[in-house]
Design an enzyme around this catalytic site. Structure first.
Site, PDB file in Angstrom:
ATOM      1  N   GLY A 166      23.855 -12.217   8.437  1.00 52.86           N
ATOM      2  CA  GLY A 166      24.492 -11.002   7.616  1.00 52.86           C
ATOM      3  C   GLY A 166      25.496 -10.199   8.611  1.00 52.86           C
ATOM      4  O   GLY A 166      26.607 -10.098   8.322  1.00 52.86           O
ATOM      5  N   ILE A 167      25.003  -9.970   9.935  1.00 53.37           N
ATOM      6  CA  ILE A 167      25.784  -9.138  10.462  1.00 53.37           C
ATOM      7  C   ILE A 167      27.080  -9.994  11.402  1.00 53.37           C
ATOM      8  O   ILE A 167      28.052  -9.435  11.358  1.00 53.37           O
ATOM      9  CB  ILE A 167      24.900  -8.662  11.956  1.00 53.37           C
ATOM     10  CG1 ILE A 167      23.811  -7.561  11.367  1.00 53.37           C
ATOM     11  CG2 ILE A 167      25.777  -7.867  12.953  1.00 53.37           C
ATOM     12  CD1 ILE A 167      22.811  -7.271  12.417  1.00 53.37           C
ATOM     13  N   THR A 244      24.751  -7.112  20.252  1.00 54.29           N
ATOM     14  CA  THR A 244      24.040  -5.829  19.520  1.00 54.29           C
ATOM     15  C   THR A 244      22.723  -6.424  18.734  1.00 54.29           C
ATOM     16  O   THR A 244      22.107  -5.939  17.951  1.00 54.29           O
ATOM     17  CB  THR A 244      24.963  -5.571  18.263  1.00 54.29           C
ATOM     18  OG1 THR A 244      25.366  -6.509  17.434  1.00 54.29           O
ATOM     19  CG2 THR A 244      26.242  -5.029  18.718  1.00 54.29           C
ATOM     20  N   ALA A 245      22.361  -7.898  19.390  1.00 55.64           N
ATOM     21  CA  ALA A 245      21.033  -8.375  18.829  1.00 55.64           C
ATOM     22  C   ALA A 245      19.662  -7.928  19.446  1.00 55.64           C
ATOM     23  O   ALA A 245      19.196  -6.850  18.991  1.00 55.64           O
ATOM     24  CB  ALA A 245      21.465  -9.998  18.952  1.00 55.64           C
ATOM     25  N   ARG A 246      19.445  -8.602  20.287  1.00 49.89           N
ATOM     26  CA  ARG A 246      18.404  -8.109  21.370  1.00 49.89           C
ATOM     27  C   ARG A 246      18.705  -8.492  22.697  1.00 49.89           C
ATOM     28  O   ARG A 246      19.174  -9.627  22.842  1.00 49.89           O
ATOM     29  CB  ARG A 246      17.053  -8.756  20.913  1.00 49.89           C
ATOM     30  CG  ARG A 246      16.480  -8.345  19.402  1.00 49.89           C
ATOM     31  CD  ARG A 246      15.619  -6.651  19.579  1.00 49.89           C
ATOM     32  NE  ARG A 246      15.171  -6.179  18.638  1.00 49.89           N
ATOM     33  CZ  ARG A 246      15.854  -5.731  17.456  1.00 49.89           C
ATOM     34  NH1 ARG A 246      17.050  -5.408  17.573  1.00 49.89           N
ATOM     35  NH2 ARG A 246      14.898  -5.222  16.353  1.00 49.89           N
ATOM     36  N   ASP A 270      24.588  -3.033  23.393  1.00 50.96           N
ATOM     37  CA  ASP A 270      23.792  -2.245  22.700  1.00 50.96           C
ATOM     38  C   ASP A 270      22.356  -2.336  22.868  1.00 50.96           C
ATOM     39  O   ASP A 270      21.503  -1.251  22.395  1.00 50.96           O
ATOM     40  CB  ASP A 270      24.255  -2.182  21.397  1.00 50.96           C
ATOM     41  CG  ASP A 270      23.524  -1.158  20.249  1.00 50.96           C
ATOM     42  OD1 ASP A 270      23.659   0.068  20.789  1.00 50.96           O
ATOM     43  OD2 ASP A 270      23.070  -1.473  19.225  1.00 50.96           O
ATOM     44  N   GLU A 275      14.013  -2.202  26.911  1.00 46.18           N
ATOM     45  CA  GLU A 275      14.472  -0.796  26.356  1.00 46.18           C
ATOM     46  C   GLU A 275      13.194   0.232  26.722  1.00 46.18           C
ATOM     47  O   GLU A 275      12.106  -0.623  26.389  1.00 46.18           O
ATOM     48  CB  GLU A 275      15.050  -0.833  25.155  1.00 46.18           C
ATOM     49  CG  GLU A 275      16.336  -1.784  25.057  1.00 46.18           C
ATOM     50  CD  GLU A 275      16.569  -1.921  23.526  1.00 46.18           C
ATOM     51  OE1 GLU A 275      16.054  -1.104  22.845  1.00 46.18           O
ATOM     52  OE2 GLU A 275      17.521  -2.792  23.310  1.00 46.18           O
ATOM     53  N   HIS A 293      21.098   1.299  22.034  1.00 49.01           N
ATOM     54  CA  HIS A 293      20.476   0.588  20.982  1.00 49.01           C
ATOM     55  C   HIS A 293      20.965   1.584  19.770  1.00 49.01           C
ATOM     56  O   HIS A 293      20.161   2.211  19.204  1.00 49.01           O
ATOM     57  CB  HIS A 293      19.191   0.455  21.053  1.00 49.01           C
ATOM     58  CG  HIS A 293      18.846  -0.446  20.045  1.00 49.01           C
ATOM     59  ND1 HIS A 293      17.344  -1.564  20.348  1.00 49.01           N
ATOM     60  CD2 HIS A 293      19.048  -0.989  18.751  1.00 49.01           C
ATOM     61  CE1 HIS A 293      17.209  -2.083  19.155  1.00 49.01           C
ATOM     62  NE2 HIS A 293      18.185  -1.884  18.330  1.00 49.01           N
TER      63      HIS A 293
HETATM   64  O1  LIG Z   1      17.890  -3.147  15.814  1.00 48.73           O
HETATM   65  C1  LIG Z   1      17.840  -2.918  14.590  1.00 48.73           C
HETATM   66  C2  LIG Z   1      17.364  -3.626  13.792  1.00 48.73           C
HETATM   67  O2  LIG Z   1      16.561  -4.637  14.208  1.00 48.73           O
HETATM   68  O3  LIG Z   1      17.354  -3.230  12.706  1.00 48.73           O
END
Ligand SMILES: O=CC(=O)O
Length: 336
Positions: A166-167, A244-246, A270, A275, A293
């Site tokens: 989706g992203i 922006t994932a992990r 991000d 973290e 994040h």
């Molecule tokens: O990092 C944000 C999520 O997993 O929704």
């Protein structure tokens, strides 16, 4: 005699969708744990105090209360527990196999996160291409542009999206508005209507031919450190990477080396492996644009996510199934 309602356990806080959460009181007694850390939570579960809980709604930050939902924790969770509704797209804080073995169903929150995360992703792509971190830091040190060098335009650059969910698909549309050329790699090629013109390439081809690589895949046992020294070597010299994932989909120590050698020109991050700790080699490097994040950190998106997750909890309580089960459990029909 009045029948006793099942219990719905809130792990973490509801920040926005208070009315939606309170409306669940029609179907369940809404309870919270007394514990504030994993050790106490395990003890609280063992004591039987949480028996009767059928559904647990959890937030990303409730990790501080329970720690990982791993085999150790799953073994003590209330016997009555049947559903865990995780408020987030990424559910790597939960080990799905032991939960499945105990017949506990898990949902996550896809879709609602796509726009906000893709926006941050786009910001990181532009920021990393344009060396904005150097300019921003120099200005704050009263050095005007400092050592900022000319950046690069996104137009006609090849963007490789690793993980076209989706992203990834939302990012593709953002990047096409910036005239980037989009290619992607997934474990399986998408049907043409979902590819929507993006070129499907192998993992190695994506590494070797992309000017900008965007990491948009979930973290799991297969994807941990999917980008490490060997993968950096296959990339173009001066590649730009955004994540922006992990954090742990990329080997942070190897990334620091690849930045130091100049193989990777710049990155926009991000998310981080440990973290809230950030590798000092990233903090010290001016070619690294960092955000703590904040991919889904907007009022609108956090509200949408809570509403979605409450719908999962409501469906679990009233219909005995979930709106958005995690993919690993989506095809399981026998839960008894
Ligand atoms: O990092 C944000 C999520 O997993 O929704």
């Amino acid at each position: 005699m009045a029948t006793q309602l099942p219990k719905c356990l809130l792990l973490g806080e509801i920040e926005h969708a208070h009315d939606e959460w309170n409306s669940l009181a029609e179907f369940a007694e809404l309870v919270k744990p007394a514990s504030k850390n994993r050790e106490d939570f395990i003890e609280e579960c063992r004591s039987g105090a949480l028996e009767g809980v059928i559904v647990a709604y959890r937030t990303f930050d409730s990790f501080t209360i329970t720690g990982r939902i791993d085999a150790e924790l799953v073994a003590v969770l209330p016997k009555s527990l049947k559903f865990i509704c995780h408020n987030g797209a990424g559910y790597d804080q939960l080990d799905i196999q032991p939960l499945t073995d105990r017949k506990i169903r898990v949902s996550n929150v896809p879709t609602a996160v796509d726009d906000a995360t893709a926006d941050v992703n786009m910001f990181l792509i532009i920021g990393a291409l344009r060396n904005f971190n150097i300019g921003i830091s120099a200005l704050r040190n009263l050095e005007w542009r400092g050592k900022a060098t000319l950046g690069h335009d996104p137009q006609n650059k090849v963007l490789g999206i690793l993980g076209m969910g989706g992203i990834g698909k939302t990012l593709k549309r953002r990047c096409e508005a910036f005239d980037m050329i989009v290619q992607y790699h997934n474990r399986r090629q998408l049907p043409p209507e979902e590819e929507d013109g993006a070129k499907y390439v192998s993992f190695d081809e994506l590494l070797a031919t992309s000017d900008v690589i965007s990491l948009n895949l979930p973290l799991n046992a297969h994807t941990r450190h999917i980008i490490s020294t060997a993968e950096f070597e296959k990339m173009k010299d001066g590649v730009v990477i955004v994540n922006t994932a992990r954090g742990a989909v990329m080997d942070e120590a190897a990334l620091v080396e690849a930045l130091n050698s100049g193989k990777v020109r710049s990155v926009g991050l991000d998310v981080f492996e440990e973290e809230p700790t950030v590798h000092p080699g990233l903090l010290d490097n001016p070619n690294v644009l960092l955000i703590p994040h904040m991919g889904t950190f907007t009022v609108e998106t956090q509200t949408k996510m809570e509403v979605w997750n409450i719908e999962n909890a409501k469906m679990a309580l009233t219909e005995g199934h979930l709106k958005s089960p995690v993919p690993e459990q989506a095809d399981i029909t026998d839960w008894d």
